[in-house]
Motif scaffolding. Structure first.
Motif, PDB file in Angstrom:
ATOM      1  N   TYR A 140       0.781  -1.158   0.032  1.00 26.01           N
ATOM      2  CA  TYR A 140       0.226   0.045  -0.171  1.00 26.01           C
ATOM      3  C   TYR A 140       0.739   1.320  -0.099  1.00 26.01           C
ATOM      4  CZ  TYR A 140      -4.724  -2.050   0.659  1.00 26.01           C
ATOM      5  OH  TYR A 140      -5.805  -2.828   0.274  1.00 26.01           O
ATOM      6  N   ALA A 141       1.964   1.264   0.673  1.00 24.71           N
ATOM      7  CA  ALA A 141       2.730   2.423   0.802  1.00 24.71           C
ATOM      8  C   ALA A 141       3.242   2.713  -0.599  1.00 24.71           C
ATOM      9  CB  ALA A 141       3.934   2.293   1.798  1.00 24.71           C
ATOM     10  N   TYR A 142       3.802   1.572  -1.415  1.00 23.82           N
ATOM     11  CA  TYR A 142       4.450   2.012  -2.674  1.00 23.82           C
ATOM     12  C   TYR A 142       3.286   2.467  -3.685  1.00 23.82           C
ATOM     13  CZ  TYR A 142       9.131   0.660  -1.729  1.00 23.82           C
ATOM     14  OH  TYR A 142      10.443   0.576  -1.039  1.00 23.82           O
ATOM     15  N   ASP A 143       2.202   1.944  -3.510  1.00 24.13           N
ATOM     16  CA  ASP A 143       1.142   2.104  -4.547  1.00 24.13           C
ATOM     17  C   ASP A 143       0.578   3.499  -3.984  1.00 24.13           C
ATOM     18  OD1 ASP A 143       1.078  -0.244  -5.772  1.00 24.13           O
ATOM     19  OD2 ASP A 143      -0.659  -1.068  -4.412  1.00 24.13           O
ATOM     20  N   LEU A 144       0.510   3.924  -2.789  1.00 29.61           N
ATOM     21  CA  LEU A 144      -0.071   5.416  -2.499  1.00 29.61           C
ATOM     22  C   LEU A 144       1.175   6.563  -2.698  1.00 29.61           C
ATOM     23  CD1 LEU A 144      -1.461   4.623   1.150  1.00 29.61           C
ATOM     24  CD2 LEU A 144      -2.668   5.575  -1.102  1.00 29.61           C
ATOM     25  N   ARG A 145       2.464   6.102  -2.949  1.00 30.03           N
ATOM     26  CA  ARG A 145       3.469   6.997  -3.294  1.00 30.03           C
ATOM     27  C   ARG A 145       3.332   7.150  -4.962  1.00 30.03           C
ATOM     28  NH1 ARG A 145       8.937   4.498  -4.701  1.00 30.03           N
ATOM     29  NH2 ARG A 145       7.408   3.758  -6.128  1.00 30.03           N
ATOM     30  N   ASP A 146       3.002   5.913  -5.631  1.00 32.71           N
ATOM     31  CA  ASP A 146       2.824   6.061  -7.072  1.00 32.71           C
ATOM     32  C   ASP A 146       1.791   6.870  -7.264  1.00 32.71           C
ATOM     33  OD1 ASP A 146       4.982   4.504  -7.214  1.00 32.71           O
ATOM     34  OD2 ASP A 146       3.931   2.763  -7.762  1.00 32.71           O
ATOM     35  N   PHE A 147       0.597   6.928  -6.481  1.00 41.60           N
ATOM     36  CA  PHE A 147      -0.560   7.757  -6.692  1.00 41.60           C
ATOM     37  C   PHE A 147      -0.059   9.254  -6.461  1.00 41.60           C
ATOM     38  CE2 PHE A 147      -4.577   9.726  -4.848  1.00 41.60           C
ATOM     39  CZ  PHE A 147      -5.266   9.684  -6.285  1.00 41.60           C
ATOM     40  N   PHE A 148       0.571   9.622  -5.542  1.00 44.17           N
ATOM     41  CA  PHE A 148       0.928  10.923  -5.178  1.00 44.17           C
ATOM     42  C   PHE A 148       1.743  11.517  -6.161  1.00 44.17           C
ATOM     43  CE2 PHE A 148      -1.673  10.474  -1.396  1.00 44.17           C
ATOM     44  CZ  PHE A 148      -1.334  11.572  -0.736  1.00 44.17           C
ATOM     45  N   VAL A 149       2.473  10.601  -6.788  1.00 44.42           N
ATOM     46  CA  VAL A 149       3.545  11.150  -7.879  1.00 44.42           C
ATOM     47  C   VAL A 149       2.605  11.598  -8.952  1.00 44.42           C
ATOM     48  CG1 VAL A 149       5.330  10.378  -9.441  1.00 44.42           C
ATOM     49  CG2 VAL A 149       5.641  10.075  -7.057  1.00 44.42           C
ATOM     50  N   TRP A 150       1.610  10.610  -9.433  1.00 44.54           N
ATOM     51  CA  TRP A 150       0.827  10.783 -10.529  1.00 44.54           C
ATOM     52  C   TRP A 150      -0.185  11.980 -10.295  1.00 44.54           C
ATOM     53  CZ3 TRP A 150      -4.729  10.746 -10.709  1.00 44.54           C
ATOM     54  CH2 TRP A 150      -5.270  10.834 -11.925  1.00 44.54           C
ATOM     55  N   LEU A 151      -0.492  12.441  -9.183  1.00 43.92           N
ATOM     56  CA  LEU A 151      -1.124  13.517  -8.907  1.00 43.92           C
ATOM     57  C   LEU A 151      -0.678  14.790  -9.083  1.00 43.92           C
ATOM     58  CD1 LEU A 151      -3.018  12.728  -5.344  1.00 43.92           C
ATOM     59  CD2 LEU A 151      -4.287  13.019  -7.707  1.00 43.92           C
ATOM     60  N   GLU A 152       0.967  14.726  -8.697  1.00 44.87           N
ATOM     61  CA  GLU A 152       1.649  15.811  -9.160  1.00 44.87           C
ATOM     62  C   GLU A 152       1.963  15.919 -10.806  1.00 44.87           C
ATOM     63  OE1 GLU A 152       5.205  16.001  -6.859  1.00 44.87           O
ATOM     64  OE2 GLU A 152       4.347  17.305  -5.289  1.00 44.87           O
ATOM     65  N   GLN A 153       2.038  15.037 -11.546  1.00 47.37           N
ATOM     66  CA  GLN A 153       2.165  14.941 -12.903  1.00 47.37           C
ATOM     67  C   GLN A 153       1.112  15.549 -13.565  1.00 47.37           C
ATOM     68  OE1 GLN A 153       3.381  10.755 -13.697  1.00 47.37           O
ATOM     69  NE2 GLN A 153       5.551  11.035 -13.267  1.00 47.37           N
ATOM     70  N   VAL A 154      -0.345  15.293 -12.892  1.00 49.22           N
ATOM     71  CA  VAL A 154      -1.545  15.794 -13.637  1.00 49.22           C
ATOM     72  C   VAL A 154      -1.771  17.355 -12.977  1.00 49.22           C
ATOM     73  CG1 VAL A 154      -2.147  13.709 -14.362  1.00 49.22           C
ATOM     74  CG2 VAL A 154      -2.981  14.710 -12.358  1.00 49.22           C
ATOM     75  N   GLY A 155      -0.731  17.878 -12.323  1.00 48.01           N
ATOM     76  CA  GLY A 155      -0.851  19.098 -11.855  1.00 48.01           C
ATOM     77  C   GLY A 155      -1.926  19.144 -10.515  1.00 48.01           C
ATOM     78  N   LEU A 156      -2.152  18.366  -9.744  1.00 52.54           N
ATOM     79  CA  LEU A 156      -2.876  18.452  -8.662  1.00 52.54           C
ATOM     80  C   LEU A 156      -1.995  18.390  -7.475  1.00 52.54           C
ATOM     81  CD1 LEU A 156      -5.792  15.984  -9.678  1.00 52.54           C
ATOM     82  CD2 LEU A 156      -5.853  18.430  -9.885  1.00 52.54           C
ATOM     83  N   ASP A 157      -2.458  19.150  -6.320  1.00 57.71           N
ATOM     84  CA  ASP A 157      -1.861  19.089  -4.908  1.00 57.71           C
ATOM     85  C   ASP A 157      -2.206  17.972  -4.225  1.00 57.71           C
ATOM     86  OD1 ASP A 157      -0.320  19.530  -2.941  1.00 57.71           O
ATOM     87  OD2 ASP A 157      -1.410  21.592  -2.267  1.00 57.71           O
ATOM     88  N   PRO A 158      -1.349  17.018  -3.948  1.00 57.41           N
ATOM     89  CA  PRO A 158      -1.670  15.591  -3.254  1.00 57.41           C
ATOM     90  C   PRO A 158      -1.937  16.085  -2.041  1.00 57.41           C
ATOM     91  CG  PRO A 158       0.643  15.631  -3.875  1.00 57.41           C
ATOM     92  CD  PRO A 158       0.148  16.848  -4.449  1.00 57.41           C
ATOM     93  N   ARG A 159      -1.394  17.010  -1.196  1.00 58.61           N
ATOM     94  CA  ARG A 159      -1.683  17.423   0.139  1.00 58.61           C
ATOM     95  C   ARG A 159      -2.759  18.209   0.468  1.00 58.61           C
ATOM     96  NH1 ARG A 159       3.596  16.759   3.458  1.00 58.61           N
ATOM     97  NH2 ARG A 159       4.937  15.721   1.929  1.00 58.61           N
TER      98      ARG A 159
END
Length: 71
Positions: A51-70
């Motif tokens: 889950y940690a690695y999948d969530l990290r990948d999700f947060f990276v993707w959010l940044e790539q599409v211009g969304l703030d993951p925080r």
């Protein structure tokens, strides 16, 4: 901002766990809460790690599409 998975062990004989940290070295609060919940409910360290690695990948993707993951 970059994200990384960090392995944690609170004591020498304690269980292994994982968290996701930002480039500031601090855990991402929402992810930390969820991973702590998983560990507390008896999920194996391998499950928490997955889950940690999948969530990290999700947060990276959010940044790539211009969304703030925080938010």
């Amino acid at each position: 901002m970059s994200f990384a998975v960090q392995r944690l062990r609170l004591s020498d004989d304690g269980p292994l766990s994982y968290t996701v940290v930002g480039d500031d070295g601090l855990p991402v609060d929402a992810v930390e809460d969820f991973l702590t919940y998983l560990a507390a409910t008896g999920a194996s360290p391998n499950t928490v790690q997955g889950y940690a690695y999948d969530l990290r990948d999700f947060f990276v993707w959010l940044e790539q599409v211009g969304l703030d993951p925080r938010c």
